[in-house]
Write an enzyme that holds these catalytic residues in place. Structure first.
Site, PDB file in Angstrom:
ATOM      1  N   GLU A 172       0.980  -1.124  -0.024  1.00  0.00           N
ATOM      2  CA  GLU A 172       0.049  -0.100  -0.027  1.00  0.00           C
ATOM      3  C   GLU A 172       1.001   1.372   0.104  1.00  0.00           C
ATOM      4  OE1 GLU A 172      -3.362   0.267  -0.383  1.00  0.00           O
ATOM      5  OE2 GLU A 172      -2.517   2.168  -0.869  1.00  0.00           O
ATOM      6  N   LYS A 227       8.585  -1.332  -2.326  1.00  0.00           N
ATOM      7  CA  LYS A 227       7.746  -0.668  -0.800  1.00  0.00           C
ATOM      8  C   LYS A 227       8.853   0.043  -0.157  1.00  0.00           C
ATOM      9  CE  LYS A 227       4.822   0.638   2.018  1.00  0.00           C
ATOM     10  NZ  LYS A 227       3.721   1.634   2.055  1.00  0.00           N
ATOM     11  N   CYS A 283       5.503   4.206   8.957  1.00  0.00           N
ATOM     12  CA  CYS A 283       6.360   3.570   8.177  1.00  0.00           C
ATOM     13  C   CYS A 283       7.709   3.791   7.921  1.00  0.00           C
ATOM     14  CB  CYS A 283       5.607   3.767   6.754  1.00  0.00           C
ATOM     15  SG  CYS A 283       4.222   2.637   6.441  1.00  0.00           S
TER      16      CYS A 283
HETATM   17  C1  UDX Z   1       4.241   7.371   3.843  1.00  0.00           C
HETATM   18  C2  UDX Z   1       4.576   7.270   2.436  1.00  0.00           C
HETATM   19  O1  UDX Z   1       4.461   8.555   1.883  1.00  0.00           O
HETATM   20  C3  UDX Z   1       3.290   6.384   1.998  1.00  0.00           C
HETATM   21  O2  UDX Z   1       3.684   6.036   0.567  1.00  0.00           O
HETATM   22  C4  UDX Z   1       3.482   4.788   2.386  1.00  0.00           C
HETATM   23  O3  UDX Z   1       2.486   4.206   2.099  1.00  0.00           O
HETATM   24  C5  UDX Z   1       3.408   5.048   4.135  1.00  0.00           C
HETATM   25  O4  UDX Z   1       4.467   6.026   4.420  1.00  0.00           O
HETATM   26  P1  UDX Z   1       2.840   8.812   5.571  1.00  0.00           P
HETATM   27  O5  UDX Z   1       3.779   8.248   6.769  1.00  0.00           O
HETATM   28  O6  UDX Z   1       1.513   8.189   5.719  1.00  0.00           O
HETATM   29  O7  UDX Z   1       3.052   7.982   4.089  1.00  0.00           O
HETATM   30  O8  UDX Z   1       2.740  10.216   5.164  1.00  0.00           O
HETATM   31  P2  UDX Z   1       4.095  10.990   4.785  1.00  0.00           P
HETATM   32  O9  UDX Z   1       3.141  12.200   3.878  1.00  0.00           O
HETATM   33  O10 UDX Z   1       4.716  10.258   3.873  1.00  0.00           O
HETATM   34  O11 UDX Z   1       4.710  11.765   5.746  1.00  0.00           O
HETATM   35  C6  UDX Z   1       5.702  11.340   6.640  1.00  0.00           C
HETATM   36  C7  UDX Z   1       6.412  12.191   7.557  1.00  0.00           C
HETATM   37  O12 UDX Z   1       7.073  12.929   6.653  1.00  0.00           O
HETATM   38  C8  UDX Z   1       5.308  13.180   8.166  1.00  0.00           C
HETATM   39  O13 UDX Z   1       5.829  13.146   9.585  1.00  0.00           O
HETATM   40  C9  UDX Z   1       5.605  14.436   7.415  1.00  0.00           C
HETATM   41  O14 UDX Z   1       5.172  15.499   8.076  1.00  0.00           O
HETATM   42  C10 UDX Z   1       6.888  14.441   7.053  1.00  0.00           C
HETATM   43  N1  UDX Z   1       7.236  15.167   5.786  1.00  0.00           N
HETATM   44  C11 UDX Z   1       6.536  14.756   4.565  1.00  0.00           C
HETATM   45  C12 UDX Z   1       8.173  16.341   5.936  1.00  0.00           C
HETATM   46  O15 UDX Z   1       8.524  16.526   7.076  1.00  0.00           O
HETATM   47  N2  UDX Z   1       8.255  16.999   4.886  1.00  0.00           N
HETATM   48  C13 UDX Z   1       7.689  16.609   3.716  1.00  0.00           C
HETATM   49  O16 UDX Z   1       8.173  17.535   2.643  1.00  0.00           O
HETATM   50  C14 UDX Z   1       6.835  15.570   3.375  1.00  0.00           C
END
Ligand code: UDX
Ligand code: ADP
Length: 475
Positions: A172, A227, A283
């Site tokens: 996913e 993944k 993740c």
């Molecule tokens: C992530 C992956 O994006 C997704 O494809 C996978 O299935 C699961 O892991 P998620 O952890 O739900 O998703 O959110 P994501 O938007 O990736 O953000 C992860 C972390 O990175 C958050 O703490 C977010 O605040 C941080 N982040 C994200 C940043 O600090 N800067 C960014 O530019 C993007």
């Protein structure tokens, strides 16, 4: 198995992945019945609650889909064995946390929930069943699942049981907060396996709403590794931009300007270049630690060290933020009240797993601060558990609830606060009236903006000192 012959699907695990994924499947495949099962009775009751505000996870748009599908072709149940025995296809969406003890502790994924589910499937499934790995898993987990399933007994009490399995990997890629859109319009769907008919059967389900050319078919191991690799690359970008944020602060550059300038290079791209308090979520850390563990297991020490640095930089980013707060508040937080805005790991979710807020808050508590915390979606119970309970935060906790107040509003957080630390970029924090807030705070007042999202001009006008990540102290 013929394409289109899947009539009943069971999903084991009604969490952040299983719940939204099956909701979107059910919404798009009206002729298939989806049953999401879980050992956690409270979670299943919450999914079945008539009050959609009580759904166990907050995800924009999810309540509308549940309203359309629940009780029609989407069901939430604790009858795990029954649902397994009736299913043509079973998704494994159980949690895979990092091991806290034993071999690989702190790095390897704990596969006990996956193994328990696979054993139950081996016991209860009937006929031909396609078993699909949905949770993020270490490469080669399908091997474990296969060996459990393929060694299941076919003769029980002298009765021959008709049982055959095929195993697929279908990781996913949804991100929390945008899960519904990610599921409805994914960049790609990845299906790994070695049985073409099973791959086609799963592909045909997706083809109900996703263009065929977006469905990538690979072998099992490529799918599992893709993944981990995708998450590692995304996390690496965040550590890269966060390393630059520290560099900007000491040189007088501005991280937003730098992000914008480099993001316009089409080879780099503009997404995932927002600096912040470090990545959280269930993740990124887990997947990279897995990668680190597996590479070192296979003797690839340089590769292992390379990826470990992404985690070390992330930990450092969180530590340096708490140090900066302490330094600017005259080196001590004793007798001081710090307001915390946002506790979830990112906006638009109530998930707090690996949230940077946990480490930062613990550092501030360690220095003697009193904390008042507000998050629009995270419950008081979860905040208190994360900061005081060892079973959730997975490390030694010595903090008592007396020093922590969970507030109902931004104003309440500000009353008598010496500083406000913005940790999660919830949209409502972008429009704070700093004039009002300033009157509630103790002087000198500080705002530490770790997401670069407040109106700093208004904040300065309101006589509040401002520190912004990747910029430094504003003058
Ligand atoms: C992530 C992956 O994006 C997704 O494809 C996978 O299935 C699961 O892991 P998620 O952890 O739900 O998703 O959110 P994501 O938007 O990736 O953000 C992860 C972390 O990175 C958050 O703490 C977010 O605040 C941080 N982040 C994200 C940043 O600090 N800067 C960014 O530019 C993007
Ligand atoms: P994710 O983010 O991967 O979806 P969650 O922790 O949100 O992780 O959800 C995983 C769900 O799997 C939990 O609700 C948990 O109770 C459930 N679960 C774990 N093991 C089993 C099992 N053996 N049978 C059924 N459900 C399980």
């Amino acid at each position: 198995m013929l394409t289109g012959s899947i009539k009943k699907v069971c999903c084991i695990g009604a969490g952040y992945v299983g719940g939204p994924s099956m909701a979107v499947f059910a919404d798009n495949c009206k002729n298939i019945q989806f049953t999401v099962v879980d050992i956690n009775k409270d979670r299943i009751s919450a999914w079945n609650d008539d009050d959609f505000k009580k759904l166990p996870i907050f995800e924009p748009g999810l309540d509308q889909i549940i309203a359309r599908t629940r009780g029609k072709n989407l069901f939430f149940s604790t009858e795990i064995k029954k649902s397994i025995s009736e299913a043509d296809m079973i998704f494994l969406s159980v949690n895979t946390p990092i091991k806290i003890s034993g071999l690989g502790a702190g790095k390897a994924s704990d596969l006990k929930f996956i193994e328990a589910s696979a054993r139950l499937v081996a016991e209860e499934a009937r006929g031909f069943t396609i078993v699909v790995e949905k949770s993020t898993l270490p490469v080669k987990t399908a091997e474990t699942i296969k060996s459990i399933l393929f060694s299941s007994q076919t003769i029980k009490n002298d009765i021959q049981i008709d049982r055959k399995f095929s195993v697929l990997s279908n990781p996913e890629f949804l991100a929390e907060g945008t899960a519904i859109n990610d599921l409805e319009n994914p960049d790609r769907v990845l299906i790994g396996g070695d049985d073409d008919d099973s791959i086609e059967a799963l592909s045909s389900i997706y083809e109900n709403w996703i263009q065929k050319d977006k469905i990538i078919k690979t072998n099992l191991w490529s799918s599992e590794l893709s993944k981990l690799a995708a998450n590692a690359f995304l996390a690496q970008r965040i550590s890269s931009i966060n390393s630059m944020s520290a560099f900007c602060e000491v040189t007088g550059a501005n991280i937003n300007e730098v992000s914008n300038a480099i993001g316009t290079d089409s080879r780099i791209g503009s997404k995932f270049l927002s600096s912040g308090p470090g990545f959280g979520g269930s993740c990124f850390k887990k997947d990279i630690l897995n990668l680190v563990y597996l590479c070192s297991f296979y003797g690839l020490d340089e590769v292992s060290n390379y990826w470990e640095q992404v985690i070390l930089l992330n930990d450092w980013q969180q530590k340096r933020i708490s140090h900066l707060i302490i330094q600017n508040l005259f080196g001590t937080l004793a007798e001081k009240k710090i307001g915390i805005l946002g506790f979830s790991f990112k906006a638009n979710t109530n998930d707090t797993r690996q949230s940077p807020a946990i480490k930062i808050c613990k550092d501030l508590l360690e220095e003697g601060a009193e904390l008042s915390i507000y998050d629009p979606k995270v419950s008081m119970e979860t905040i208190n558990l994360e900061l005081t309970n060892t079973s959730i935060s997975q490390d030694e906790s010595k903090f008592s609830n007396e020093k922590i107040t969970v507030c109902e509003s931004i104003d309440e957080v500000a009353v008598n606060a010496d500083a406000i630390v913005l940790i999660t970029d919830w949209p409502l924090f972008k429009n704070i009236n700093w004039d009002t807030i300033s009157k509630l705070m103790r002087k000198p007042s500080w705002v530490f903006d770790t997401r670069n999202c407040i109106d700093d001009v208004q904040c300065l006008k309101a006589n509040i000192n401002v520190w912004k990540l990747g910029v430094g102290i504003l003058r």
